[in-house]
Design a protein around this motif. Structure first.
Motif, PDB file in Angstrom:
ATOM      1  N   ARG A  71       0.793  -0.918   0.131  1.00 32.86           N
ATOM      2  CA  ARG A  71      -0.238  -0.119   0.196  1.00 32.86           C
ATOM      3  C   ARG A  71       0.522   1.364  -0.004  1.00 32.86           C
ATOM      4  NH1 ARG A  71      -3.969  -0.245   4.669  1.00 32.86           N
ATOM      5  NH2 ARG A  71      -4.545   1.637   3.737  1.00 32.86           N
ATOM      6  N   MET A  86     -15.521  12.457 -10.943  1.00 35.91           N
ATOM      7  CA  MET A  86     -15.208  13.089  -9.307  1.00 35.91           C
ATOM      8  C   MET A  86     -14.723  14.062  -9.578  1.00 35.91           C
ATOM      9  SD  MET A  86     -13.734  10.351  -6.608  1.00 35.91           S
ATOM     10  CE  MET A  86     -13.707  10.329  -4.700  1.00 35.91           C
ATOM     11  N   GLU A  90     -10.329  15.704  -5.015  1.00 34.71           N
ATOM     12  CA  GLU A  90     -10.439  14.918  -4.284  1.00 34.71           C
ATOM     13  C   GLU A  90      -9.829  13.879  -4.458  1.00 34.71           C
ATOM     14  OE1 GLU A  90     -15.871  14.112  -3.832  1.00 34.71           O
ATOM     15  OE2 GLU A  90     -15.458  15.634  -4.491  1.00 34.71           O
ATOM     16  N   TYR A  94      -9.004  11.066  -2.212  1.00 33.87           N
ATOM     17  CA  TYR A  94      -9.489   9.995  -2.093  1.00 33.87           C
ATOM     18  C   TYR A  94      -8.018   9.064  -2.095  1.00 33.87           C
ATOM     19  CZ  TYR A  94     -11.896   5.985  -2.426  1.00 33.87           C
ATOM     20  OH  TYR A  94     -12.859   4.953  -2.722  1.00 33.87           O
ATOM     21  N   PHE A  95      -7.728   8.342  -3.233  1.00 37.95           N
ATOM     22  CA  PHE A  95      -6.448   7.246  -3.444  1.00 37.95           C
ATOM     23  C   PHE A  95      -5.073   7.641  -2.435  1.00 37.95           C
ATOM     24  CE2 PHE A  95      -8.181   7.170  -7.444  1.00 37.95           C
ATOM     25  CZ  PHE A  95      -7.921   5.731  -7.698  1.00 37.95           C
ATOM     26  N   LEU A  98      -7.133   5.768   0.399  1.00 38.61           N
ATOM     27  CA  LEU A  98      -6.608   4.523   0.288  1.00 38.61           C
ATOM     28  C   LEU A  98      -5.501   4.109   0.742  1.00 38.61           C
ATOM     29  CD1 LEU A  98      -8.249   3.976  -2.924  1.00 38.61           C
ATOM     30  CD2 LEU A  98      -9.307   3.176  -0.548  1.00 38.61           C
TER      31      LEU A  98
ATOM     32  N   SER B   7      -7.083  -1.320   9.505  1.00 39.56           N
ATOM     33  CA  SER B   7      -7.408  -0.920   7.431  1.00 39.56           C
ATOM     34  C   SER B   7      -8.283  -1.465   7.342  1.00 39.56           C
ATOM     35  CB  SER B   7      -5.464  -0.911   7.930  1.00 39.56           C
ATOM     36  OG  SER B   7      -5.377  -2.092   7.196  1.00 39.56           O
ATOM     37  N   ARG B  10     -11.841   0.567   7.457  1.00 40.83           N
ATOM     38  CA  ARG B  10     -11.478   1.914   7.078  1.00 40.83           C
ATOM     39  C   ARG B  10     -11.517   1.288   5.326  1.00 40.83           C
ATOM     40  NH1 ARG B  10      -7.063   5.042   5.937  1.00 40.83           N
ATOM     41  NH2 ARG B  10      -8.150   7.586   6.201  1.00 40.83           N
ATOM     42  N   GLY B  11     -10.271   0.755   4.864  1.00 44.45           N
ATOM     43  CA  GLY B  11     -10.934   0.717   2.922  1.00 44.45           C
ATOM     44  C   GLY B  11     -11.980   0.035   3.154  1.00 44.45           C
ATOM     45  N   LEU B  14     -14.213   3.548   3.345  1.00 41.93           N
ATOM     46  CA  LEU B  14     -13.379   4.892   1.954  1.00 41.93           C
ATOM     47  C   LEU B  14     -13.508   4.758   1.413  1.00 41.93           C
ATOM     48  CD1 LEU B  14      -9.487   5.131   3.291  1.00 41.93           C
ATOM     49  CD2 LEU B  14     -11.046   7.031   2.939  1.00 41.93           C
ATOM     50  N   VAL B  15     -14.405   3.006   0.642  1.00 41.18           N
ATOM     51  CA  VAL B  15     -15.079   3.597  -0.238  1.00 41.18           C
ATOM     52  C   VAL B  15     -16.474   3.454  -0.265  1.00 41.18           C
ATOM     53  CG1 VAL B  15     -15.642   1.711  -2.232  1.00 41.18           C
ATOM     54  CG2 VAL B  15     -13.286   1.016  -1.455  1.00 41.18           C
ATOM     55  N   ARG B  18     -17.082   6.929  -0.404  1.00 44.07           N
ATOM     56  CA  ARG B  18     -16.596   7.969  -1.851  1.00 44.07           C
ATOM     57  C   ARG B  18     -18.326   7.860  -2.431  1.00 44.07           C
ATOM     58  NH1 ARG B  18     -15.794   7.974  -6.641  1.00 44.07           N
ATOM     59  NH2 ARG B  18     -16.979   6.057  -7.520  1.00 44.07           N
ATOM     60  N   ARG B  21     -20.373  10.128  -1.210  1.00 46.35           N
ATOM     61  CA  ARG B  21     -20.486  11.347  -1.772  1.00 46.35           C
ATOM     62  C   ARG B  21     -20.029  11.625  -3.290  1.00 46.35           C
ATOM     63  NH1 ARG B  21     -15.783  10.960   1.184  1.00 46.35           N
ATOM     64  NH2 ARG B  21     -14.239  11.209  -0.539  1.00 46.35           N
ATOM     65  N   LEU B 207      -6.777   0.644  -8.079  1.00 48.24           N
ATOM     66  CA  LEU B 207      -7.568  -0.161  -6.220  1.00 48.24           C
ATOM     67  C   LEU B 207      -6.883  -0.585  -5.910  1.00 48.24           C
ATOM     68  CD1 LEU B 207     -11.652   1.257  -7.797  1.00 48.24           C
ATOM     69  CD2 LEU B 207      -9.643   2.749  -5.795  1.00 48.24           C
ATOM     70  N   LEU B 211      -6.719  -2.269  -2.380  1.00 46.14           N
ATOM     71  CA  LEU B 211      -7.748  -2.335  -1.527  1.00 46.14           C
ATOM     72  C   LEU B 211      -7.162  -3.874  -1.653  1.00 46.14           C
ATOM     73  CD1 LEU B 211      -9.990  -0.035  -2.496  1.00 46.14           C
ATOM     74  CD2 LEU B 211      -9.729  -0.593  -0.240  1.00 46.14           C
ATOM     75  N   LEU B 216     -14.184  -3.781  -1.698  1.00 45.19           N
ATOM     76  CA  LEU B 216     -14.355  -2.555  -3.190  1.00 45.19           C
ATOM     77  C   LEU B 216     -15.837  -2.861  -3.190  1.00 45.19           C
ATOM     78  CD1 LEU B 216     -13.174  -0.447  -5.233  1.00 45.19           C
ATOM     79  CD2 LEU B 216     -12.248  -2.300  -6.425  1.00 45.19           C
TER      80      LEU B 216
END
Lengths: 289, 392
Positions: A71, A86, A90, A94-95, A98, B7, B10-11, B14-15, B18, B21, B207, B211, B216
């Motif tokens: 990561r 997007m 932002e 976002y990445f 991640l 984590s 969290r992943g 986060l997805v 997104r 949003r 991604l 992830l 995802l």
């Protein structure tokens, strides 16, 4: 230190990779060169964990590469991709998140990067409204946003205008100077020659040449070139096999010191050097061998 | 939780974040939410706007029958009655709109007709009053007349237990099935579209370096689920709010609130089932144009569930209704619909819930396996069997 060790991968009946190994030391920029379909993208995908190898392993700092370490890598795939609907700022942030950054860190880093890439005014725009060149810059920002420990970039220069190429080249050099191993593939061999410390050439899933740029060039030395200001024709007097290239003498298999003495006696020597092949020439040589 | 579990969560979040949003706060979603909420609000207020608030109908009476008519209309309620000395006076009162209608000497006066319900009541009152007058003319005493006119209303006897309760329950069931259908159809299509978008734009490759495929897919399903739930809650809140404000709330059946809550439970399971499958089959194709073909079986079974539920509304006690409301995936819409309209034995509800939960878990496993195996494969559409054969 990132080491890719003895990767094998088959797709159906075709062996895409047949024992590929390469490595990048901290601060080293490695150019990964090969014809289309040679196995560059497959190798990089396996290194990034998006594809599984049939056998072989990826070792990072002495132990097998894990998900958490990966990561912290920066990756740019050959097929570029962003969320078209997007907003730019932002999306980059976002990445960052991640990759494990906090929201605040990710936002700050995204803003900084986009400023370096002259995209500050476009941060609030949808990616689909940016020009192709600007989208490429956003793609670069996405792979750099989390300040990666290692960079693996598949054709990072393809489709970039000269200014963007400079920005990208500087970014790679900066990361390497900060101690990150950098591996990138490219068909632009002049860029590889300019940016890389070492080069790995792959053909049909095997590594066919690898080494430091200077080392490779020295190994493939072609001939001694002498320019001398004299009306006299020295072809018969110089040692070894002598040919002319314009006013220059090209010498193969001759004693260079003797050649220098003869030339210096005949007139002012303005050039005395071994011709080195370009990486492009080495590449052509290697893949046709 | 260990650090890596944190984590992983969290992943996932986060997805999901997104999706919420970008899709939930997108202009198109907000506009459609506002439009829907306004429509729901207007629909909820409609009964009041049309009739309720106008108050009593003003009616003038004159002639011989006037006292008997007055007694009848007052007994019915909803009338503001004025008695005039003559038919002429009553007619003039209609002309200058002092009253909406007037009954005098066997005629109903109005400017341009009377509302249906008012006319029905006046007509009934007229017949009763006439009968009363005729009986009095025939020499019956007031007491005898009252006795003669007293009719016991029909008593409804349902032979099978669990029969249809009322028209209102029918509509509750109808609304539940429509909302369930919409709330499944829209997000399911969005999930498939989102998966294909990530695949066709190749962003999925980046991604997946940070992830896991399940994060995802799971994040996407959760995100769109939250958006749908928020939309639903907004609709229900506005609907109930407007009903409460207009005083209609007390007219709703007593079980409405619990029906709403259990419907959300059924929705969650059905959504997990359809949503993860949509993600899985969406990953089989690489282009948006192809997503329709792989989604067809899902859309078909959703539509069949809906049509089945509509059929069930008309025959809630049939074997078909019982079977449909137990077998997943149809039970997702059929059971809450059936529960709204008829008494359902507890064991059937339990069985249906367990089967749906199992099916959802199975879909979760199947959908994420499909997704994992085919999301990085680009090119022509991948066959389902091929995706299942491939090593993950």
């Amino acid at each position: 230190m990132l080491e890719i060790k003895d990767l094998h991968k088959r797709f159906g009946d075709t062996a895409a990779l047949d024992g590929v190994s390469l490595s990048a030391a901290p601060g080293e920029v490695v150019g990964f060169v090969g014809a289309n379909g040679a196995g560059k993208t497959t190798t990089m995908r396996i290194a990034m964990g998006v594809l599984a190898a049939d056998s072989g392993e990826i070792v990072y700092n002495g132990s097998p590469l894990g998900v958490e370490q990966r990561r912290r890598f920066g990756y740019m795939p050959s097929e570029r991709g962003l969320y078209p609907k997007m907003k730019t700022g932002e999306q980059v942030a976002y990445f960052g998140e991640l990759h494990g950054m906090t929201r605040a860190e990710a936002r700050r880093s995204a803003a900084e990067l986009l400023e370096q890439l002259n995209l500050t005014e476009r941060m609030g725009d949808f990616v689909q409204d940016l020009s192709l060149g600007n989208q490429q810059r956003v793609q670069l920002a996405v792979s750099l946003v989390h300040d990666p420990e290692v960079l693996i970039l598949d054709e990072p220069f393809s489709g970039l205008d000269p200014i963007a190429v400079d920005v990208m080249g500087t970014a790679l050099k900066d990361r390497a100077a900060a101690g990150a191993p950098v591996i990138f593939s490219s068909h632009q061999l002049d860029l590889v020659e300019r940016l890389c410390d070492s080069v790995v050439i792959i053909g049909n899933g095997r590594i066919i040449a690898a080494g430091g740029v200077e080392e490779l060039k020295a190994k493939e030395v072609k001939h001694l070139r002498i320019s001398v200001e004299t009306p006299e024709d020295l072809t018969a007097r110089l040692p070894g096999t002598v040919t002319r290239d314009g006013d220059d003498y090209l010498i193969e298999d001759g004693d260079d010191q003797e050649a220098l003495r003869i030339a210096a006696a005949a007139g002012r020597v303005t050039r005395f050097a071994y011709d080195q092949p370009t990486i492009a020439e080495i590449f052509r040589e290697a893949v046709t061998r | 939780m260990t650090q890596s579990e944190t984590s992983r969560m969290r992943g996932l979040l986060l997805v999901a974040g997104r999706e919420i949003r970008v899709r939930g706060l997108s202009k198109s979603n907000l506009v459609s939410l506002v439009v829907t909420v306004v429509i729901v609000g207007v629909l909820a207020a409609l009964p009041t706007l049309i009739g309720g608030d106008e108050g009593d109908a003003k009616v003038g009476l004159a002639g011989d029958n006037a006292p008997a008519m007055q007694a009848q209309l007052e007994a019915m309620g909803g009338f503001d009655i004025t008695v005039y000395g003559s038919a002429d006076e009553a007619e003039r009162a209609v002309e200058d709109e002092t009253v909406e209608a007037a009954v005098a000497d066997g005629s109903l006066y109005s400017l341009d007709g009377v509302a249906n319900d008012v006319e029905t009541k006046i007509d009934a009152a007229w017949q009763a009053a006439s009968v009363q007058t005729n009986l009095a003319d025939a020499g019956l005493s007031d007491q005898e007349i009252t006795q003669a006119l007293t009719v016991r209303p029909l008593e409804f006897v349902t032979l099978e237990s669990g029969g249809v309760n009322s028209t209102l329950d029918y509509f509750t069931g109808l609304i539940i099935s429509i909302i369930m259908f919409m709330m499944l159809m829209t997000p399911v299509q969005y999930i498939a579209m989102g998966v294909v978008e990530e695949k066709s734009s190749r962003i999925v490759e980046i991604l997946l370096t940070s992830l896991k495929p399940w994060q995802l897919l799971g994040g996407k399903v959760i995100g769109l689920g939250v958006i749908s739930l928020v939309n639903l809650i907004a609709m229900v809140a506005v609907g109930l709010g407007v009903s409460a404000a207009t005083g209609m709330l007390s007219d709703l059946p007593p079980g409405t609130a619990s029906a709403a809550v259990s419907t959300i439970g059924w929705w969650l399971m059905a959504f997990a089932l359809f949503g993860t499958l949509a993600g899985g089959v969406g990953s089989l194709v690489s282009r948006q144009e192809e997503s329709g073909s792989v989604l067809t079986p899902l859309i078909m079974s959703l539509t069949l569930s809906y049509l089945g539920a509509i059929f069930l509304l008309n025959a809630p006690t049939s074997t078909f209704a019982e079977v449909l409301s137990i077998i997943p995936p149809f039970s997702g819409i059929a059971m809450p619909t059936r529960m709204a309209i008829a008494e359902v034995p507890a064991w059937q509800i339990g069985l249906s819930g367990v089967l749906l939960a199992l099916a959802a878990a199975g879909a979760l496993a199947l959908g994420s396996q499909l997704y994992k195996r085919s999301v990085l494969y680009t090119g022509s559409r991948m066959k389902l069997t091929e995706a299942l054969r491939r090593a993950a």
